[in-house]
Design a protein around this motif. Sequence first.
Motif: not given
Lengths: 315, 187
Positions: A73, A81-82, A85
């Motif tokens: 993240r 990536s956020a 996640h």
Amino acid sequence: MSARLVMKLRVAEVTKLTPEITGFRFVHPRRPRLPEWTAGAHVDVHLPDGAVRQYSLCGDPGDRSSYRIAVKREDGGRGGSAWLHAHAAADMEIPVSAPRNHFHIETREGRHVLIAGGIGVTPLLALARVFARENRDFAFHYCIRHPHKAAFVDELRELCGDRLTLWVSDEGAMLDPLALMDAERGAQLVVCGPAPLTDAIEAAADQVGWPLEAYHTERFTALSDAGFEPESFQAVIASTGTELDVPADRSLLSVLAENGIELDSSCEIGVCGSCECGYLKGDVIHRDVVLGPKAQRTRLMPCVSRAAGKVVLDL
Amino acid sequence: MTDKPEMTEAFSHPAAKAAIGTEGGVTGWKGELLHIHIAPKASFEMEELEEATCVAGRGIEGDRYFLGTGTYSARPDVREITLIELEALDALARNDPPLQDGPIELLPIDHRRNLTVRGVPLNHLVGRRFRVGEVILRGGRLNFPCKYLETLLDSPVYLPLYNRSGLNCGIEKGGVIRPGDEIEMLD
């Protein structure tokens, strides 16, 4: 340019590997076998907002039933990536491309020294799986801050045994690139990690005159050349003789698209390799992190790379 | 999203224009629609539909060419809807003619044409009008395979698909189609 099939893959498994790193395993909802790949390959993950992110496959290339990626993240990153996640959960379908490999390591002979830093471990883990299975001569150096913050430590221990060296910076253990190169003369060096690590190793490689053909790296971030001043140049389409002006504030990729030559493209920051294109003549200013020195003689990435004066494109 | 690609009206295509004035073509047949597939974007895997809405002059709702997100050259063309014969796929599966190392299984979901049909002589339908259920199509030109498909599928389908790669059509009258729909000549 090579087109790759984009498949809506099902998230089969989500595994929290560290507080910041999550592993995802994807399977195809209909096909038992996914397109084949070799260690070092990455896939494009297509996000709901239209963005596309590249992640290295970290599973076993011999297992075609699923793809595994591990995502760190990056709260200050570009949002991919956020999103993964926060939202990617089991059974969700996410468009994922067939793999592409810029790394091509597996087939080389002799001893290999793998050096991974942080999340850069992912493509090298896949490589280590192949090397371990084939009983190849290799060593794995894994540079991490803390064992609890690093992914795959146990898996690597099991896979590599005493071929694994952990360099834990919180415990004051830092890899010394010069000492390593001194001890490993003649080996193939394979490096993947954050810029400070790859920069330090490249500086050492320069210093000892490490042969370019025995040095392999993959970067995840665009080249940081903030001081670069783009200038206008001309691109010539070899097949038609058409001359196109590329202004200083435009990319070659966008000028080509405007003139009806739509190359495949994805990251547009010189890291994914989608828009790769051949050229026949010209003084090219390479600004991508994909092409190696040999490939740079005939290939370029028109999303970021430019030319001085005139470049003749193999289009 | 890119602009909608410029479409050529099927019977304005040079191939169709030439065919319209030429006698011939198999008559008295009836075929069947077996599968409907669309892809939301270029390079995305096809998705099978239980029913599809065809829009005259545009394409199939949700398909890449309807949305303008397909791979297409700058040249306008006929590609509102594309068809392929199951018989052609059967031939590939028995390696007939033996143009490659062995049989190739090209599944309806993989060939990237919209409609898979059986009993429909597609190569005879350039410049002809025919009906798929309630929808009326115009044969514009023969489809030809592209190398792009080979790359996408990682399978040597280019040569064996030659001359049986299907038909690119325009939609004269829109409507809803479903697998099982009857297909027949109109004139």
